[in-house]
Design a protein around this motif. Structure first.
Motif, PDB file in Angstrom:
ATOM      1  N   GLU B  56       0.718   0.954  -4.287  1.00  0.00           N
ATOM      2  CA  GLU B  56       0.015   1.203  -3.020  1.00  0.00           C
ATOM      3  C   GLU B  56      -1.280   1.994  -3.214  1.00  0.00           C
ATOM      4  O   GLU B  56      -2.079   2.117  -2.291  1.00  0.00           O
ATOM      5  N   GLY B  57      -1.458   2.550  -4.410  1.00  0.00           N
ATOM      6  CA  GLY B  57      -2.667   3.333  -4.678  1.00  0.00           C
ATOM      7  C   GLY B  57      -2.542   4.775  -4.222  1.00  0.00           C
ATOM      8  O   GLY B  57      -3.533   5.497  -4.147  1.00  0.00           O
ATOM      9  N   LEU B  58      -1.321   5.226  -3.932  1.00  0.00           N
ATOM     10  CA  LEU B  58      -1.133   6.598  -3.472  1.00  0.00           C
ATOM     11  C   LEU B  58      -1.069   7.594  -4.618  1.00  0.00           C
ATOM     12  O   LEU B  58      -1.194   8.791  -4.402  1.00  0.00           O
ATOM     13  N   GLN B  71      -6.597  -8.414  -7.843  1.00  0.00           N
ATOM     14  CA  GLN B  71      -7.410  -7.191  -7.765  1.00  0.00           C
ATOM     15  C   GLN B  71      -6.686  -6.037  -8.470  1.00  0.00           C
ATOM     16  O   GLN B  71      -5.524  -5.764  -8.169  1.00  0.00           O
ATOM     17  N   LEU B  78      -9.711  -0.578  -2.611  1.00  0.00           N
ATOM     18  CA  LEU B  78      -9.809  -1.041  -1.219  1.00  0.00           C
ATOM     19  C   LEU B  78      -9.502  -2.534  -1.113  1.00  0.00           C
ATOM     20  O   LEU B  78      -8.840  -2.973  -0.167  1.00  0.00           O
ATOM     21  N   HIS B  79      -9.969  -3.315  -2.099  1.00  0.00           N
ATOM     22  CA  HIS B  79      -9.674  -4.749  -2.098  1.00  0.00           C
ATOM     23  C   HIS B  79      -8.169  -4.986  -2.253  1.00  0.00           C
ATOM     24  O   HIS B  79      -7.590  -5.830  -1.573  1.00  0.00           O
ATOM     25  N   ARG B  81      -5.747  -2.907  -1.501  1.00  0.00           N
ATOM     26  CA  ARG B  81      -5.027  -2.473  -0.291  1.00  0.00           C
ATOM     27  C   ARG B  81      -5.214  -3.459   0.861  1.00  0.00           C
ATOM     28  O   ARG B  81      -4.324  -3.605   1.697  1.00  0.00           O
ATOM     29  N   ALA B  82      -6.371  -4.105   0.882  1.00  0.00           N
ATOM     30  CA  ALA B  82      -6.599  -5.089   1.954  1.00  0.00           C
ATOM     31  C   ALA B  82      -5.686  -6.301   1.788  1.00  0.00           C
ATOM     32  O   ALA B  82      -5.406  -7.006   2.754  1.00  0.00           O
ATOM     33  N   SER B  83      -5.205  -6.531   0.549  1.00  0.00           N
ATOM     34  CA  SER B  83      -4.304  -7.668   0.296  1.00  0.00           C
ATOM     35  C   SER B  83      -2.841  -7.313   0.560  1.00  0.00           C
ATOM     36  O   SER B  83      -1.977  -8.169   0.485  1.00  0.00           O
ATOM     37  N   VAL B  86       1.917  -2.468   4.087  1.00  0.00           N
ATOM     38  CA  VAL B  86       2.848  -1.464   3.579  1.00  0.00           C
ATOM     39  C   VAL B  86       3.672  -0.840   4.694  1.00  0.00           C
ATOM     40  O   VAL B  86       3.134  -0.468   5.743  1.00  0.00           O
ATOM     41  N   LEU B  88       5.974   2.396   4.712  1.00  0.00           N
ATOM     42  CA  LEU B  88       6.418   3.516   3.885  1.00  0.00           C
ATOM     43  C   LEU B  88       7.848   3.904   4.247  1.00  0.00           C
ATOM     44  O   LEU B  88       8.375   3.520   5.290  1.00  0.00           O
ATOM     45  N   ALA B 152       2.506  -3.373   9.297  1.00  0.00           N
ATOM     46  CA  ALA B 152       2.410  -3.776   7.875  1.00  0.00           C
ATOM     47  C   ALA B 152       1.925  -5.216   7.715  1.00  0.00           C
ATOM     48  O   ALA B 152       1.362  -5.570   6.681  1.00  0.00           O
ATOM     49  N   ARG B 158      -1.054 -10.905   1.878  1.00  0.00           N
ATOM     50  CA  ARG B 158      -0.347 -11.835   0.988  1.00  0.00           C
ATOM     51  C   ARG B 158       0.875 -11.185   0.342  1.00  0.00           C
ATOM     52  O   ARG B 158       1.757 -11.860  -0.157  1.00  0.00           O
TER      53      ARG B 158
END
Lengths: 249, 260
Positions: B56-58, B71, B78-79, B81-83, B86, B88, B152, B158
């Motif tokens: 998730e990039g957290l 990506q 950001l790219h 996360r846009a795909s 989530v 939590l 979410a 995707r």
């Protein structure tokens, strides 16, 4: 297929709208920020001819700025961090700076509302009138003064994670700054404290504000307090941002 | 790693996450196929949430690569996360905002702004049209899950990541959520979920990975895992009522000791 990320401006406006809705839903916080400055202006009515309008108005605005920076901003950041609200936003394609910039923009709105409220009460109740230049300059200086307390708030949330400890720390800091600042400035706590208060976040912000209301009295000492205030902003915000964590775990 | 390999929606390779001296995730590797429901199972503290947080990039990780829909999550966060969509483990929204305002916020930040009418239609689809003006905290656990799941998937991602989505739900709400997860897959999305429920893993997952002490120790379809391990003495020892289940295999592989 190319992934499309939303425009930063769209994201920022959306965040701003939600943060504004949050601010105005939380009326108690808004009222607390405005209440003490208004009470000061009302209770000091009889003393204003001796102390002067700028002294009363600058004290009221300074205390309001402390409430916004320390209570409004800091406590909301601490609560949202603890509840995982930031984490939910951060898993979306939202840059971290946009989340914080939106929060700070909302506090700027509060600073404008506070300054305007103090001017209105000062004019209507205490008959304090400033020049047009004084009003405009005070709005600008109130933003710098607000930045001092917002950065102090950032320092607290950067160094303290537990929301209850943040709450206690901000309330204590607010109370200490207000009491030591007001009484110290009047000399009631001795000459050394008076000198200390002069260069403290309380004294420097208050002096800048008082001078901006009466621009002809702006002098080197006032310029020095502007520089000191900028220094506070850089140091507090620098440490606060460097140590800030988006979650409490 | 074959970033251009278009059969995968998610590729995790050599992932290493540590908190000081504690290694939470150690050389984890797995892939999620497009349109697949993939379960990440493990005891408490096994590294599931850390793995998910890294995807998730957290959290930043020192070693490894995570590719979401082509990506790299570290290079193009950001790219990536846009795909992703989530949910939590414990989702919370600003308590001052009502359900409509929350949906407006998240549709905006995902770049798919919704009008009030569109939001009302969405709420109707999940039987929450009466809750439009309620604050999130005023909703029941099942209602909160439905709102979280809508958020979410609001941008038609995707890949949907669900961290223990059925925790705290009653059986009715849990079944309803499984149906919604199936519906997400039918729309062509892939789902990566973590769960403690073996029943859930068997019911909804196409494949599962069992993770323990930060390492993936098994990866396959639920039935294949059962078939592969059913004759092992550790599995037979823990099986009850004579029928080997996924839970028996899980306990045999990860041990019977209760984790903190």
């Amino acid at each position: 297929m190319e992934t499309v990320i939303p425009k930063t401006s769209t994201v920022f406006i959306t965040l701003l709208r939600a943060d504004l809705a949050t601010l105005f839903s939380n009326r108690r916080s808004v009222i607390i920020s405005l209440l003490v400055p208004v009470i000061i202006l009302i209770s000091w009515k009889g003393m204003i001819p001796q102390m002067g309008g700028p002294f009363a108005l600058s004290t009221a605005i300074t205390i309001g700025l402390m409430a916004i920076g320390l209570m409004g901003y800091t406590i909301s950041i601490s609560r949202d961090r603890d509840k995982g609200i930031f984490q939910r936003l951060r898993v979306a394609p939202v840059p971290g700076w946009a989340i914080m910039a939106s929060r700070i923009s909302i506090q700027l709105v509060m600073i404008m509302i506070l300054t305007l409220a103090v001017f209105i009460v000062g004019f209507e109740y205490d008959k304090i009138a400033l020049s047009a230049q004084g009003y405009l300059l005070t709005f600008a200086v109130a933003i710098l003064g607000g930045a001092v307390y917002l950065s102090l708030g950032q320092l607290i949330v950067g160094l303290v994670k537990n929301p209850e400890t943040v709450n206690a720390t901000t309330r204590l800091t607010y109370f200490l700054f207000m009491m030591v600042g007001m009484f110290g400035e009047m000399g009631a706590l001795g000459p050394q404290v008076k000198q200390g208060v002069h260069w403290s976040p309380y004294g420097s912000v208050k002096l800048m504000l008082a001078a901006s209301m009466d621009p002809v009295k702006w002098n080197n000492d006032t310029t020095a307090t502007v520089l000191v205030s900028l220094g506070y902003v850089i140091i507090f915000a620098g440490i606060g941002i460097k140590n800030f964590k988006w979650n409490t775990k | 790693m074959a970033i251009e390999d278009d059969k995968y929606i998610l590729q995790v390779e050599g992932l290493y996450v540590n908190y000081g001296n504690f290694v939470a995730v150690n050389n984890v590797k797995f892939e999620v196929l497009k349109g697949e429901i993939f379960g990440l199972l493990g005891p408490n503290g096994a590294g599931k949430t850390s793995t998910l947080s890294a995807i998730e990039g957290l959290l930043k990780f020192k070693n490894g690569t995570i590719i979401v829909d082509g990506q790299d999550v570290q290079k193009k966060p950001l790219h990536a996360r846009a795909s992703m969509g989530v949910q939590l483990q414990s989702t919370s929204f600003q308590p001052e905002l009502n359900v409509v305002q929350i949906l407006q916020l998240f549709s905006g930040v995902y770049g798919v702004p919704m009008s009030k009418d569109q939001i009302k239609g969405t709420l109707k689809d999940i039987n929450l049209e009466d809750a439009a003006t309620k604050k999130f905290g005023q909703l029941s656990g099942g209602q909160q899950q439905r709102v979280s799941l809508v958020i979410a998937t609001i941008h038609n991602p995707r890949l949907v990541l669900l961290d223990e989505p059925t925790t705290g739900l009653d059986p009715q709400s849990r079944r309803q959520l499984w149906e919604r997860i199936e519906a997400i897959r039918e729309k062509g999305h892939a789902v990566l979920l973590t769960t403690h429920s073996m029943e859930e893993a068997e019911a909804v997952c196409d494949r599962i990975a069992i993770i323990d002490h930060g390492r993936v120790i098994a990866i396959d379809t639920p039935q294949s895992l059962i078939d592969k391990h059913r004759d092992e003495p550790e599995v037979i020892a823990v099986s009850r009522r004579g029928k080997v289940t996924l839970e028996d295999v899980f306990i045999a592989l990860t041990g019977s000791a209760v984790r903190a």
